[in-house]
Design an enzyme around this catalytic site. Sequence first.
Site, PDB file in Angstrom:
ATOM      1  N   GLN A 175      -7.310   8.139   3.197  1.00 45.59           N
ATOM      2  CA  GLN A 175      -6.312   8.166   4.280  1.00 45.59           C
ATOM      3  C   GLN A 175      -4.897   7.920   3.771  1.00 45.59           C
ATOM      4  OE1 GLN A 175      -8.150   5.801   7.848  1.00 45.59           O
ATOM      5  NE2 GLN A 175      -9.226   5.245   5.985  1.00 45.59           N
ATOM      6  N   ARG A 232      19.380  10.766  -3.684  1.00 49.50           N
ATOM      7  CA  ARG A 232      20.389  11.812  -3.458  1.00 49.50           C
ATOM      8  C   ARG A 232      21.545  11.300  -2.597  1.00 49.50           C
ATOM      9  NH1 ARG A 232      16.938  17.416  -3.767  1.00 49.50           N
ATOM     10  NH2 ARG A 232      16.477  17.116  -5.972  1.00 49.50           N
ATOM     11  N   GLU A 271     -15.656   9.218  21.384  1.00 49.66           N
ATOM     12  CA  GLU A 271     -16.199   8.726  22.657  1.00 49.66           C
ATOM     13  C   GLU A 271     -15.767   7.280  22.906  1.00 49.66           C
ATOM     14  OE1 GLU A 271     -17.697  11.034  20.909  1.00 49.66           O
ATOM     15  OE2 GLU A 271     -17.751  12.461  22.574  1.00 49.66           O
ATOM     16  N   ARG A 276     -26.480  12.946  16.431  1.00 53.76           N
ATOM     17  CA  ARG A 276     -26.317  11.575  15.948  1.00 53.76           C
ATOM     18  C   ARG A 276     -25.076  10.888  16.530  1.00 53.76           C
ATOM     19  NH1 ARG A 276     -27.711  12.951   9.661  1.00 53.76           N
ATOM     20  NH2 ARG A 276     -29.916  12.413   9.777  1.00 53.76           N
ATOM     21  N   ARG A 317     -25.278   6.757  12.143  1.00 55.11           N
ATOM     22  CA  ARG A 317     -24.757   6.857  10.776  1.00 55.11           C
ATOM     23  C   ARG A 317     -23.358   6.244  10.731  1.00 55.11           C
ATOM     24  NH1 ARG A 317     -29.247   7.949  10.077  1.00 55.11           N
ATOM     25  NH2 ARG A 317     -30.192   9.629   8.839  1.00 55.11           N
ATOM     26  N   ASP A 372       2.247  -0.494  11.752  1.00 51.36           N
ATOM     27  CA  ASP A 372       2.238  -1.808  12.405  1.00 51.36           C
ATOM     28  C   ASP A 372       3.541  -2.582  12.226  1.00 51.36           C
ATOM     29  OD1 ASP A 372       1.916  -2.103   9.694  1.00 51.36           O
ATOM     30  OD2 ASP A 372       0.385  -3.655   9.815  1.00 51.36           O
ATOM     31  N   GLY A 404       0.836  -1.210   0.000  1.00 53.62           N
ATOM     32  CA  GLY A 404       0.000   0.000   0.000  1.00 53.62           C
ATOM     33  C   GLY A 404       0.866   1.254   0.000  1.00 53.62           C
ATOM     34  N   THR A 429       4.236   2.658   5.554  1.00 55.57           N
ATOM     35  CA  THR A 429       2.832   2.220   5.565  1.00 55.57           C
ATOM     36  C   THR A 429       2.077   3.130   6.520  1.00 55.57           C
ATOM     37  OG1 THR A 429       1.298   0.533   6.430  1.00 55.57           O
ATOM     38  CG2 THR A 429       3.533   0.391   7.214  1.00 55.57           C
ATOM     39  N   ILE A 430       0.837   3.440   6.179  1.00 55.36           N
ATOM     40  CA  ILE A 430       0.092   4.324   7.092  1.00 55.36           C
ATOM     41  C   ILE A 430      -0.310   3.590   8.376  1.00 55.36           C
ATOM     42  CG2 ILE A 430      -0.803   5.781   5.233  1.00 55.36           C
ATOM     43  CD1 ILE A 430      -3.578   4.409   5.779  1.00 55.36           C
ATOM     44  N   ASP A 431      -0.236   2.239   8.354  1.00 53.55           N
ATOM     45  CA  ASP A 431      -0.769   1.466   9.485  1.00 53.55           C
ATOM     46  C   ASP A 431       0.073   1.515  10.762  1.00 53.55           C
ATOM     47  OD1 ASP A 431      -2.802   0.789   7.830  1.00 53.55           O
ATOM     48  OD2 ASP A 431      -2.236  -1.312   7.563  1.00 53.55           O
ATOM     49  N   ARG A 443      -5.797  -2.871   8.847  1.00 57.01           N
ATOM     50  CA  ARG A 443      -6.287  -4.240   8.629  1.00 57.01           C
ATOM     51  C   ARG A 443      -6.010  -5.115   9.838  1.00 57.01           C
ATOM     52  NH1 ARG A 443      -4.248  -5.854   3.102  1.00 57.01           N
ATOM     53  NH2 ARG A 443      -2.361  -5.171   4.172  1.00 57.01           N
ATOM     54  N   ASP A 466       5.233  -5.029   6.032  1.00 58.65           N
ATOM     55  CA  ASP A 466       5.760  -6.366   6.336  1.00 58.65           C
ATOM     56  C   ASP A 466       5.749  -7.327   5.139  1.00 58.65           C
ATOM     57  OD1 ASP A 466       3.048  -6.535   6.459  1.00 58.65           O
ATOM     58  OD2 ASP A 466       2.958  -7.461   8.441  1.00 58.65           O
ATOM     59  N   GLY A 467       4.768  -7.193   4.241  1.00 58.76           N
ATOM     60  CA  GLY A 467       4.739  -8.036   3.036  1.00 58.76           C
ATOM     61  C   GLY A 467       5.976  -7.770   2.185  1.00 58.76           C
ATOM     62  N   MET A 499      -8.596   2.966   8.379  1.00 57.80           N
ATOM     63  CA  MET A 499      -7.769   1.841   7.940  1.00 57.80           C
ATOM     64  C   MET A 499      -6.986   1.231   9.093  1.00 57.80           C
ATOM     65  SD  MET A 499      -6.368   2.503   4.134  1.00 57.80           S
ATOM     66  CE  MET A 499      -7.397   2.060   2.735  1.00 57.80           C
ATOM     67  N   ARG A 528       1.105  -5.144  -5.316  1.00 65.79           N
ATOM     68  CA  ARG A 528       1.285  -6.321  -4.462  1.00 65.79           C
ATOM     69  C   ARG A 528       1.427  -7.482  -5.439  1.00 65.79           C
ATOM     70  NH1 ARG A 528      -0.710  -4.201   0.620  1.00 65.79           N
ATOM     71  NH2 ARG A 528      -2.471  -2.825   0.316  1.00 65.79           N
TER      72      ARG A 528
HETATM   73  O1  F6P Z   1      -1.564  -1.866   4.479  1.00 63.70           O
HETATM   74  C1  F6P Z   1      -2.123  -0.603   4.447  1.00 63.70           C
HETATM   75  C2  F6P Z   1      -3.585  -0.639   4.170  1.00 63.70           C
HETATM   76  O2  F6P Z   1      -3.911   0.705   4.051  1.00 63.70           O
HETATM   77  C3  F6P Z   1      -4.494  -1.341   5.174  1.00 63.70           C
HETATM   78  O3  F6P Z   1      -4.806  -0.597   6.304  1.00 63.70           O
HETATM   79  C4  F6P Z   1      -5.698  -1.622   4.313  1.00 63.70           C
HETATM   80  O4  F6P Z   1      -6.445  -2.670   4.826  1.00 63.70           O
HETATM   81  C5  F6P Z   1      -5.073  -1.991   3.013  1.00 63.70           C
HETATM   82  O5  F6P Z   1      -3.878  -1.264   2.942  1.00 63.70           O
HETATM   83  C6  F6P Z   1      -5.915  -1.763   1.801  1.00 63.70           C
HETATM   84  O6  F6P Z   1      -5.216  -2.209   0.694  1.00 63.70           O
HETATM   85  P1  F6P Z   1      -5.679  -2.065  -0.822  1.00 63.70           P
HETATM   86  O7  F6P Z   1      -5.403  -0.670  -1.242  1.00 63.70           O
HETATM   87  O8  F6P Z   1      -4.830  -3.051  -1.556  1.00 63.70           O
HETATM   88  O9  F6P Z   1      -7.147  -2.366  -0.858  1.00 63.70           O
END
Ligand code: F6P
Length: 328
Positions: A260, A29, A192, A167, A252, A134, A15, A130-132, A176, A107-108, A174, A76
Amino acid sequence: MGKKIKKIGVMTSGGDAPGMNAAIRSVVRACSYYRVECVGIYRGYQGLIEGDFINLGPRSVSNIISRGGTMLKSARSKEFRTKDGREKAYKELKNAEIDALILIGGDGTFTGGMVFSSEYDIPCIGVPGTIDNDIFGTSFTIGYDTALNTVVEVIDKIRDTASSHNRLFFVEVMGRDAGFIALNAGVGAGAEEILIPEEDMGLDRLLECLKRTKRSGKSSSIVAVAEGDRIGKNVFELANYVEENLPEYEVRVSVLGHMQRGGSPSCFDRVLATRLGVRAVELLLDGKSNLMVGLINNKVETTELEHAVKEHHVINRELLRVSDIMSM
Ligand code: F6P
């Protein structure tokens, strides 16, 4: 002693994340500074298999520090998971005389690099993008800070409409397998409740908490839900369930999705990417391999790729406690 490195290949894989361009710029550079050639590999491992390369010099990366996405594109690759795919990739590397790789991704991406460098003699260094957030071995991954700021900005807007209509909003973010975005953006936006895979809240407790929130006089609420959370896996079903059981709430759902991952990187991500990219090049030139660079206590440190992949970056439980106190 390994072979002298004259040409380094750089790729982004998995991603995309804001700041990947800044990391590419930094690698290119730094290569130029140390007088080694740099080759960009398009579309991650898939481009490696197909020999989709471009020579990069310091001017090729002008004005990309501020741009989201990745100029090298990302993918990927299923083919790279096969032995045949990796053999093709190795042949392309040899043809292009690339001696080492810098892998920007999650990690992949690092798992692919480890397998590849165990089968073929190609030194690899990982840069966490990665934005995650993790990844073990770094407090921050490239792109995470920008994503947090994006999520907080959007939740602030959702808060305006939630409060105008009294509401309850479930906002899916995101993550996963990890709740870093939900937890930190949730605290930052004053959610909350926060639902993350690392802490199984359970439906009963969620209902109890929402009842308590109502009793405390709040007219609108936000629940930040990580996409990997067990009870939030289907956020629409969760919202229906809550509405059926707590008819006092009008519910909602807002799924933030790929917005993101986009946008101009924050200053933090640009600086992080720049520091990590330089160190990745220096490690290769020092004869190192199979390491990931990361930021720990504001210092650039290294972690074995194997550990980065196998071990878990744990969330800060203190934030859960703080969030609980804030939802009074
Ligand atoms: O690994 C980063 C991530 O943004 C996860 O949070 C999300 O589940 C996944 O990529 C979505 O991947 P794709 O763009 O392949 O659907």
